[in-house]
Design a protein around this motif. Sequence first.
Motif, PDB file in Angstrom:
ATOM      1  N   GLN A 117       0.145  12.106 -10.426  1.00 48.58           N
ATOM      2  CA  GLN A 117      -0.915  13.075 -10.156  1.00 48.58           C
ATOM      3  C   GLN A 117      -0.354  14.488 -10.047  1.00 48.58           C
ATOM      4  O   GLN A 117      -0.922  15.425 -10.599  1.00 48.58           O
ATOM      5  CB  GLN A 117      -1.608  12.735  -8.828  1.00 48.58           C
ATOM      6  N   ALA A 118       0.754  14.643  -9.339  1.00 50.29           N
ATOM      7  CA  ALA A 118       1.358  15.969  -9.179  1.00 50.29           C
ATOM      8  C   ALA A 118       1.778  16.519 -10.530  1.00 50.29           C
ATOM      9  O   ALA A 118       1.548  17.699 -10.842  1.00 50.29           O
ATOM     10  CB  ALA A 118       2.545  15.897  -8.235  1.00 50.29           C
ATOM     11  N   PHE A 119       2.375  15.692 -11.362  1.00 50.83           N
ATOM     12  CA  PHE A 119       2.790  16.140 -12.690  1.00 50.83           C
ATOM     13  C   PHE A 119       1.582  16.579 -13.517  1.00 50.83           C
ATOM     14  O   PHE A 119       1.620  17.619 -14.182  1.00 50.83           O
ATOM     15  CB  PHE A 119       3.553  15.017 -13.411  1.00 50.83           C
ATOM     16  N   MET A 120       0.508  15.808 -13.436  1.00 52.68           N
ATOM     17  CA  MET A 120      -0.693  16.168 -14.199  1.00 52.68           C
ATOM     18  C   MET A 120      -1.272  17.491 -13.699  1.00 52.68           C
ATOM     19  O   MET A 120      -1.690  18.333 -14.493  1.00 52.68           O
ATOM     20  CB  MET A 120      -1.751  15.057 -14.082  1.00 52.68           C
ATOM     21  N   HIS A 121      -1.290  17.705 -12.385  1.00 56.00           N
ATOM     22  CA  HIS A 121      -1.815  18.961 -11.846  1.00 56.00           C
ATOM     23  C   HIS A 121      -0.986  20.148 -12.316  1.00 56.00           C
ATOM     24  O   HIS A 121      -1.533  21.184 -12.704  1.00 56.00           O
ATOM     25  CB  HIS A 121      -1.848  18.908 -10.322  1.00 56.00           C
ATOM     26  N   TYR A 122       0.351  20.004 -12.284  1.00 60.22           N
ATOM     27  CA  TYR A 122       1.211  21.094 -12.757  1.00 60.22           C
ATOM     28  C   TYR A 122       1.014  21.344 -14.247  1.00 60.22           C
ATOM     29  O   TYR A 122       0.987  22.489 -14.699  1.00 60.22           O
ATOM     30  CB  TYR A 122       2.677  20.788 -12.461  1.00 60.22           C
ATOM     31  N   ALA A 160       0.835  -1.204   0.000  1.00 59.27           N
ATOM     32  CA  ALA A 160       0.000   0.000   0.000  1.00 59.27           C
ATOM     33  C   ALA A 160       0.862   1.243   0.000  1.00 59.27           C
ATOM     34  O   ALA A 160       0.511   2.256  -0.596  1.00 59.27           O
ATOM     35  CB  ALA A 160      -0.935  -0.004   1.210  1.00 59.27           C
ATOM     36  N   LEU A 161       1.997   1.204   0.669  1.00 57.28           N
ATOM     37  CA  LEU A 161       2.883   2.374   0.713  1.00 57.28           C
ATOM     38  C   LEU A 161       3.638   2.569  -0.592  1.00 57.28           C
ATOM     39  O   LEU A 161       3.940   3.678  -0.977  1.00 57.28           O
ATOM     40  CB  LEU A 161       3.884   2.237   1.872  1.00 57.28           C
ATOM     41  N   ILE A 162       3.939   1.495  -1.294  1.00 59.39           N
ATOM     42  CA  ILE A 162       4.695   1.596  -2.545  1.00 59.39           C
ATOM     43  C   ILE A 162       3.825   2.138  -3.673  1.00 59.39           C
ATOM     44  O   ILE A 162       4.230   3.015  -4.413  1.00 59.39           O
ATOM     45  CB  ILE A 162       5.295   0.222  -2.930  1.00 59.39           C
ATOM     46  N   LYS A 163       2.609   1.666  -3.813  1.00 61.84           N
ATOM     47  CA  LYS A 163       1.750   2.060  -4.926  1.00 61.84           C
ATOM     48  C   LYS A 163       1.428   3.551  -4.963  1.00 61.84           C
ATOM     49  O   LYS A 163       1.562   4.163  -6.001  1.00 61.84           O
ATOM     50  CB  LYS A 163       0.463   1.232  -4.929  1.00 61.84           C
ATOM     51  N   PRO A 164       1.024   4.162  -3.858  1.00 58.04           N
ATOM     52  CA  PRO A 164       0.647   5.574  -3.943  1.00 58.04           C
ATOM     53  C   PRO A 164       1.778   6.496  -4.366  1.00 58.04           C
ATOM     54  O   PRO A 164       1.535   7.522  -4.968  1.00 58.04           O
ATOM     55  CB  PRO A 164       0.183   5.914  -2.524  1.00 58.04           C
ATOM     56  N   LYS A 165       3.043   6.141  -4.091  1.00 58.21           N
ATOM     57  CA  LYS A 165       4.143   7.013  -4.485  1.00 58.21           C
ATOM     58  C   LYS A 165       4.154   7.221  -5.990  1.00 58.21           C
ATOM     59  O   LYS A 165       4.316   8.328  -6.466  1.00 58.21           O
ATOM     60  CB  LYS A 165       5.479   6.446  -4.008  1.00 58.21           C
ATOM     61  N   LYS A 166       3.964   6.144  -6.742  1.00 57.04           N
ATOM     62  CA  LYS A 166       3.934   6.264  -8.193  1.00 57.04           C
ATOM     63  C   LYS A 166       2.739   7.110  -8.628  1.00 57.04           C
ATOM     64  O   LYS A 166       2.858   7.978  -9.468  1.00 57.04           O
ATOM     65  CB  LYS A 166       3.866   4.881  -8.841  1.00 57.04           C
ATOM     66  N   ASN A 167       1.619   6.850  -8.034  1.00 60.31           N
ATOM     67  CA  ASN A 167       0.419   7.594  -8.390  1.00 60.31           C
ATOM     68  C   ASN A 167       0.534   9.056  -7.978  1.00 60.31           C
ATOM     69  O   ASN A 167       0.053   9.933  -8.683  1.00 60.31           O
ATOM     70  CB  ASN A 167      -0.813   6.962  -7.750  1.00 60.31           C
ATOM     71  N   LEU A 168       1.142   9.339  -6.828  1.00 59.05           N
ATOM     72  CA  LEU A 168       1.280  10.716  -6.371  1.00 59.05           C
ATOM     73  C   LEU A 168       2.157  11.525  -7.317  1.00 59.05           C
ATOM     74  O   LEU A 168       1.856  12.678  -7.627  1.00 59.05           O
ATOM     75  CB  LEU A 168       1.851  10.764  -4.946  1.00 59.05           C
TER      76      LEU A 168
END
Length: 153
Positions: free
Chosen positions: A85-90, A74-82
Amino acid sequence: MKHIDNEKWILYVTDSLDEDTRVHYENHLYSCDHCLEQYLKAVQAAESQMPVLSNPLGFTDSIMKEIAVVEEKALIKPKKNLRKQAFMHYAVAAAMTLALMSAGVFSQLVSTVSAFENSAAKEERSIISGWLNEADSITEKIEENIREGNEHE
């Protein structure tokens, strides 16, 4: 007070009752010592029918290891998604900024704010000017009264 019989407590312990009935039985346990005894007997009877663990300590350790593995995943997966997601927001923010700049929205916004500030400054001057004029007229009236008072003496 109506007591709940032993067979129904066994159904409760084995989780064979609907939710409303379970809630009713649980609330009944708070006020009835007789039914609490029946419930404890049902728990003992159901416990004897449960399978026996061959190694209880090993069972606990294996469950804890599985929990650790699940938490790690669970801790490994969100890092990739975060990061994604951050890149898409920028990227979206940059695209919107460029679109608004090319449309001239920001320059219109600046001119609107400047016009608003100018009108507010004019209103402030007119209010202050009005107060000063009133103060001048009051002082003039006081001076006239003083002159008239000196002339009558």
